[in-house]
Design an enzyme around this catalytic site. Structure first.
Site, short mmCIF file in Angstrom:
data_model
loop_
_atom_site.label_atom_id
_atom_site.label_comp_id
_atom_site.label_asym_id
_atom_site.label_seq_id
_atom_site.Cartn_x
_atom_site.Cartn_y
_atom_site.Cartn_z
CG HIS A 81 -1.85 1.30 1.99
ND1 HIS A 81 -2.89 0.79 1.63
CD2 HIS A 81 -1.38 2.22 1.07
CE1 HIS A 81 -4.17 2.29 1.58
NE2 HIS A 81 -3.04 3.24 1.44
CG HIS A 83 -0.93 6.67 -1.42
ND1 HIS A 83 -2.30 6.99 -2.13
CD2 HIS A 83 -0.98 6.50 0.00
CE1 HIS A 83 -3.10 6.60 -1.35
NE2 HIS A 83 -2.64 5.84 0.27
CE LYS A 86 -2.76 11.51 -2.02
NZ LYS A 86 -2.94 9.54 -2.74
CG HIS A 231 -7.78 4.46 1.10
ND1 HIS A 231 -7.07 3.58 0.04
CD2 HIS A 231 -6.40 5.70 1.41
CE1 HIS A 231 -5.81 4.03 -0.13
NE2 HIS A 231 -5.35 4.86 0.99
CD GLU A 234 -5.87 7.11 6.58
OE1 GLU A 234 -6.04 7.50 5.43
OE2 GLU A 234 -5.05 8.10 7.14
CG ASP A 331 -0.55 5.53 3.67
OD1 ASP A 331 -1.12 5.39 2.71
OD2 ASP A 331 -1.20 5.89 4.70
CG ASN A 332 0.74 8.95 1.83
OD1 ASN A 332 -0.45 8.15 2.50
ND2 ASN A 332 0.17 9.64 1.02
#
Ligand SMILES: [Zn+2]
Length: 438
Positions: A81, A83, A86, A231, A234, A331-332
């Protein structure tokens, strides 16, 4: 001669006295010789593959060999997972109050002002270079797909997927809020995802039309034979039960493909009775769970002038106890949702262990960044160590989990098909052609 130059030259060699977590070895003949579940084994590598694994001391070792002296070996990391589209925009689009709402606003502006193919390409490529150097073999990335952005991100993704073939397996999931699928654009997006061989996904929010939205997403996925990746929840709102809703609709549709749900934070603040009901349905629907501890710790419970006390992560121990597959991911990375990160599977595991107490005992938790995400991504030949598989391995100096998780392990050796790769991380200056500071 250094280890690297020695094994660079050899088509066949042994790695002697390695510690490998039992859960990552397929062979049930092994038994751990540490209380942390580490097995002491010797591995033979031949023509890029693992050709045999034996208990250390079995006396079949031939030259050349390298004595790892108990150093831990992991298979390549699987980051389920992320991104990547971004990533690395922090300097130009920081999140100055650290909240979720500000992250959404900052990202929206960033996409409108800065996202061009060359910008997205360079940042995604930079992310892949980091991941590769850290030892990652497969990544699933969510891609912001609202409106015309979908054309841009999927096109860039496709280029990178082709260029990185043989190095990192890449999967893409579209990312929109689920109401999007009730519009004509949502149907076009589902067609695009199918065209690119991707996974249908989006963010589920509690709203009066959630059932309708989920029914539509499941119908679109079924019609196109797509897997799903959401998602959900959250937040710290006990009334946020999107995971329950996803499981309920999945069972109604008798959905045949893999479903993954990321975050699931609100479960941590719900009454046990509700959690039990949700877990029962999640298990029945064969849903895999992804926890994103670093991003959750960063965004959840953020308020100015107040110390955070809630960790934000979901009930990973309880999921695991129910036999539900639990994974952990990046994640990010250096964006308004998480201001740090370097796409390192070891950092994800290290932080997960510390935040969620995965050390008492370590059990098979390390399979949550290797084997289990591999299975959930439909890639059963990665994320584990077995005879016949590619020798895509990470060699650490650390001999025990405490040693492994106490240092950055920046001196790790990454083998791809048995050969050491260059593990130098890309220079941040590589991004200097982009607008970095706003
Ligand atoms: Zn995410």
């Amino acid at each position: 001669m250094s280890i690297i130059s020695e094994i660079s030259l050899s088509e066949r060699y042994w790695l002697k006295n390695a510690h490998i977590p039992l859960c990552l070895l397929d062979d049930s003949h092994f038994s751990p010789d540490t209380r942390e579940g580490l097995c002491r084994v010797d591995l033979e590598i031949a023509q890029g593959k693992i050709s045999s694994i034996v208990l250390s001391g079995s006396n079949v070792i031939e030259n050349p060999f390298i004595d790892l002296k108990g150093g831990i070996i992991f298979p390549g990391f699987v980051d389920i997972h992320t991104h990547l589209d971004k990533s690395h925009i922090w300097e130009r689009s920081p999140n100055l109050d650290g909240t979720f709402d500000t992250a959404i606003t900052a990202l929206k502006r960033d996409t409108q002002v800065f996202w061009r193919p060359e910008d997205v390409y360079a940042r995604m490529e930079f992310s892949l270079k980091c991941s590769y150097a850290h030892g990652t073999t497969a990544i699933r990335t969510h891609l912001d797909s609202c409106g015309r952005k979908a054309d841009l991100v999927f096109e860039v993704f496709k280029r990178l997927q082709t260029q990185w073939q043989g190095k990192i397996i890449l999967q893409a999931v579209c990312l929109v809020s689920l109401d999007y699928f009730l519009t004509d654009k949502g149907v076009i997006l589902a067609d695009k995802v199918a065209e690119y061989g991707g996974i249908l996904g989006g963010v589920a929010y509690m709203n009066p039309y959630l059932d309708k939205q989920l029914n539509q997403v499941f119908t679109l996925a079924k019609e196109r034979d797509l897997s799903l990746d959401f998602h959900v929840d959250e937040n710290n709102d006990p009334n946020s039960v999107c995971l329950y809703k996803v499981a309920e609709v999945a069972l109604k549709h008798e959905f045949p493909n893999q479903i993954i749900c990321g975050h699931c934070c609100s479960l941590a603040v719900q009454p046990q009775e509700i959690v039990n009901q949700t877990m029962k349905l999640v298990k029945q629907a064969n849903i895999g769970v992804v926890s994103l501890p670093m991003c959750n710790l960063y965004l959840q419970d953020r308020a100015s002038d107040r110390t955070p006390y809630w960790r934000g992560i979901t009930k990973v121990h309880e999921f695991k106890n129910q036999g539900i597959p639990v994974t952990f991911a990046s994640d990010n990375c250096r964006d308004p949702f998480f201001g740090f990160g370097d796409h390192d599977g070891l950092e994800v595991f290290k932080e997960s262990v510390r935040i969620a107490h995965l050390d008492t005992p370590y059990s098979d938790w390390c399979s949550g960044v290797t084997k289990i995400p591999g299975i959930l991504m439909g890639l059963s030949s990665i994320g584990r160590i077995s005879v016949g598989l590619n020798a895509d391995l990470i060699l650490f100096k650390a001999r025990y989990f405490s040693e492994l998780l106490s240092r950055s392990q920046s001196n790790r050796i990454v083998l791809r098909r048995g050969k050491p790769i260059n593990t130098n991380l890309p220079d941040y200056a590589e991004l200097d052609n982009l607008v970095l500071v706003n």
